[in-house]
Scaffold this active site. Structure first.
Site, PDB file in Angstrom:
ATOM      1  N   LYS A 165       0.826  -1.217   0.000  1.00 36.54           N
ATOM      2  CA  LYS A 165       0.000   0.000   0.000  1.00 36.54           C
ATOM      3  C   LYS A 165       0.860   1.268   0.000  1.00 36.54           C
ATOM      4  O   LYS A 165       0.610   2.186  -0.769  1.00 36.54           O
ATOM      5  CB  LYS A 165      -0.940   0.025   1.222  1.00 36.54           C
ATOM      6  CG  LYS A 165      -1.830  -1.195   1.340  1.00 36.54           C
ATOM      7  CD  LYS A 165      -2.799  -1.066   2.525  1.00 36.54           C
ATOM      8  CE  LYS A 165      -2.122  -0.934   3.871  1.00 36.54           C
ATOM      9  NZ  LYS A 165      -1.466  -2.184   4.339  1.00 36.54           N
TER      10      LYS A 165
ATOM     11  N   ARG B 227      11.635  -5.652   4.406  1.00 38.22           N
ATOM     12  CA  ARG B 227      11.370  -4.220   4.230  1.00 38.22           C
ATOM     13  C   ARG B 227      12.377  -3.357   4.981  1.00 38.22           C
ATOM     14  O   ARG B 227      12.690  -3.622   6.136  1.00 38.22           O
ATOM     15  CB  ARG B 227       9.955  -3.899   4.715  1.00 38.22           C
ATOM     16  CG  ARG B 227       9.647  -2.409   4.664  1.00 38.22           C
ATOM     17  CD  ARG B 227       8.197  -2.125   4.621  1.00 38.22           C
ATOM     18  NE  ARG B 227       7.524  -2.404   5.883  1.00 38.22           N
ATOM     19  CZ  ARG B 227       6.220  -2.228   6.055  1.00 38.22           C
ATOM     20  NH1 ARG B 227       5.467  -1.807   5.066  1.00 38.22           N
ATOM     21  NH2 ARG B 227       5.667  -2.503   7.209  1.00 38.22           N
TER      22      ARG B 227
ATOM     23  N   ARG C 110      12.025  -1.328  10.672  1.00 40.19           N
ATOM     24  CA  ARG C 110      11.047  -0.954  11.704  1.00 40.19           C
ATOM     25  C   ARG C 110      10.979  -2.038  12.778  1.00 40.19           C
ATOM     26  O   ARG C 110      11.040  -3.217  12.481  1.00 40.19           O
ATOM     27  CB  ARG C 110       9.673  -0.772  11.061  1.00 40.19           C
ATOM     28  CG  ARG C 110       9.526   0.554  10.358  1.00 40.19           C
ATOM     29  CD  ARG C 110       8.304   0.618   9.483  1.00 40.19           C
ATOM     30  NE  ARG C 110       7.113   0.020  10.081  1.00 40.19           N
ATOM     31  CZ  ARG C 110       5.931  -0.019   9.483  1.00 40.19           C
ATOM     32  NH1 ARG C 110       5.778   0.515   8.282  1.00 40.19           N
ATOM     33  NH2 ARG C 110       4.902  -0.586  10.070  1.00 40.19           N
TER      34      ARG C 110
ATOM     35  N   ARG D 115       0.717  -8.795  14.036  1.00 39.61           N
ATOM     36  CA  ARG D 115       0.055  -7.850  13.124  1.00 39.61           C
ATOM     37  C   ARG D 115      -0.888  -8.566  12.182  1.00 39.61           C
ATOM     38  O   ARG D 115      -1.927  -8.034  11.806  1.00 39.61           O
ATOM     39  CB  ARG D 115       1.103  -7.075  12.327  1.00 39.61           C
ATOM     40  CG  ARG D 115       1.741  -5.993  13.172  1.00 39.61           C
ATOM     41  CD  ARG D 115       3.046  -5.556  12.587  1.00 39.61           C
ATOM     42  NE  ARG D 115       2.884  -4.750  11.396  1.00 39.61           N
ATOM     43  CZ  ARG D 115       3.852  -4.563  10.503  1.00 39.61           C
ATOM     44  NH1 ARG D 115       5.012  -5.151  10.659  1.00 39.61           N
ATOM     45  NH2 ARG D 115       3.640  -3.800   9.462  1.00 39.61           N
TER      46      ARG D 115
HETATM   47  P1  ADP Z   1       1.695  -1.561   8.041  1.00 40.30           P
HETATM   48  O1  ADP Z   1       0.648  -1.187   7.060  1.00 40.30           O
HETATM   49  O2  ADP Z   1       2.927  -2.010   7.414  1.00 40.30           O
HETATM   50  O3  ADP Z   1       1.196  -2.459   9.138  1.00 40.30           O
HETATM   51  P2  ADP Z   1       1.640   1.104   9.184  1.00 40.30           P
HETATM   52  O4  ADP Z   1       2.816   1.958   9.016  1.00 40.30           O
HETATM   53  O5  ADP Z   1       0.426   1.415   8.420  1.00 40.30           O
HETATM   54  O6  ADP Z   1       2.169  -0.335   8.875  1.00 40.30           O
HETATM   55  O7  ADP Z   1       1.230   1.033  10.730  1.00 40.30           O
HETATM   56  C1  ADP Z   1       2.152   0.742  11.740  1.00 40.30           C
HETATM   57  C2  ADP Z   1       1.456   0.685  13.085  1.00 40.30           C
HETATM   58  O8  ADP Z   1       0.850   1.948  13.372  1.00 40.30           O
HETATM   59  C3  ADP Z   1       0.313  -0.319  13.194  1.00 40.30           C
HETATM   60  O9  ADP Z   1       0.752  -1.620  13.488  1.00 40.30           O
HETATM   61  C4  ADP Z   1      -0.506   0.308  14.325  1.00 40.30           C
HETATM   62  O10 ADP Z   1       0.077   0.069  15.592  1.00 40.30           O
HETATM   63  C5  ADP Z   1      -0.387   1.778  14.043  1.00 40.30           C
HETATM   64  N1  ADP Z   1      -1.485   2.274  13.175  1.00 40.30           N
HETATM   65  C6  ADP Z   1      -1.367   2.789  11.927  1.00 40.30           C
HETATM   66  N2  ADP Z   1      -2.556   3.134  11.419  1.00 40.30           N
HETATM   67  C7  ADP Z   1      -3.472   2.824  12.369  1.00 40.30           C
HETATM   68  C8  ADP Z   1      -4.886   2.909  12.454  1.00 40.30           C
HETATM   69  N3  ADP Z   1      -5.623   3.387  11.444  1.00 40.30           N
HETATM   70  N4  ADP Z   1      -5.479   2.490  13.602  1.00 40.30           N
HETATM   71  C9  ADP Z   1      -4.777   2.001  14.623  1.00 40.30           C
HETATM   72  N5  ADP Z   1      -3.449   1.872  14.612  1.00 40.30           N
HETATM   73  C10 ADP Z   1      -2.784   2.283  13.499  1.00 40.30           C
END
Ligand code: ADP
Length: 209
Positions: free
Chosen positions: A13, A123, A155, A166
């Site tokens: 994404k 990644r 990360r 996750r």
């Molecule tokens: P990925 O899509 O690779 O899991 P993101 O960078 O989108 O990683 O998100 C990393 C972390 O940030 C998530 O595991 C969560 O803890 C938090 N996070 C991001 N977006 C949200 C959301 N919309 N609601 C709740 N937690 C979020």
């Protein structure tokens, strides 16, 4: 144009958003990036979010909803945006509706668990530019030749312990959004298991259709 990119972590994404925002004249809004910035800045929100993020848990809805609303109120969002990583729960999607945001299309990145784990483990993020790379031999995009390992960051939540959690969180809390948006008739599935060019092409087609 208001778009949502939905799908498991590692499906591409963020990478695809970075590739197509310019073509579409919209901005990418990644709640993950916004949260990581808050953590880095040491703000109150960052302090509250950090533990959840490192464990691969979702940050509580209200925190993320407030953060997102503040972001989309900024002038650069007037021409539209791609929401990358939001909503991630039904209450977040309902909050978006209640805020009067009319979503044009939801692109659903479909990818099986085995590939998700493989992609996430490779990644890396460029410490300076924030660009996303993949250092697996088959990974895309590769970091530029000669990039030293120290220039790239892994990360904390891309480490094996957090990845498994996750995935569980995704299947339980985020996957129900597929039915939610299917019901609204705006969902388009794309195969995120192909190469990057294929995903870009299918995503662009899904957005135009
Ligand atoms: P990925 O899509 O690779 O899991 P993101 O960078 O989108 O990683 O998100 C990393 C972390 O940030 C998530 O595991 C969560 O803890 C938090 N996070 C991001 N977006 C949200 C959301 N919309 N609601 C709740 N937690 C979020």
């Amino acid at each position: 144009m208001k778009l949502i990119f939905l799908g498991p972590p590692g499906a591409g994404k963020g990478t695809i958003s970075q590739r197509i925002t310019e073509d579409l004249g919209v901005v990418q809004i990644s709640t993950g990036d916004l949260l990581r910035e808050a953590v880095k800045a040491g703000s109150e929100l960052g302090k509250q979010a950090k533990g959840y993020m490192d464990a691969g848990e979702l940050v509580p809805d209200q925190l993320v909803i407030d953060l997102l609303k503040e972001r989309i109120a900024k002038p650069d969002c007037e021409e539209g945006f791609i929401l990358d990583g939001f909503p991630r729960t039904i209450p977040q999607a309902e909050a978006l509706d209640q805020a009067g945001v009319k979503v044009d299309r939801v692109v659903n990145f479909v990818l099986e668990d085995q590939l998700i784990i493989r992609r996430l483990s490779g990644r890396r993020i460029d410490k300076v530019t924030g660009k996303i790379y993949n250092v697996n031999p088959e990974g895309e995009p590769q970091p530029p030749a000669g990039t030293p390992a120290e220039a790239l960051l892994q990360r904390d939540d891309d480490k094996p312990e957090a990845i498994a959690n996750r995935l569980v969180v995704y299947r339980q809390q985020t996957e129900p959004l597929i039915a939610f948006y299917k019901g609204k008739g705006i969902l388009a599935d794309i195969n995120a298991g192909q190469d990057l060019e294929g995903i870009v092409r299918d995503a662009e087609n899904a957005i135009r259709s």
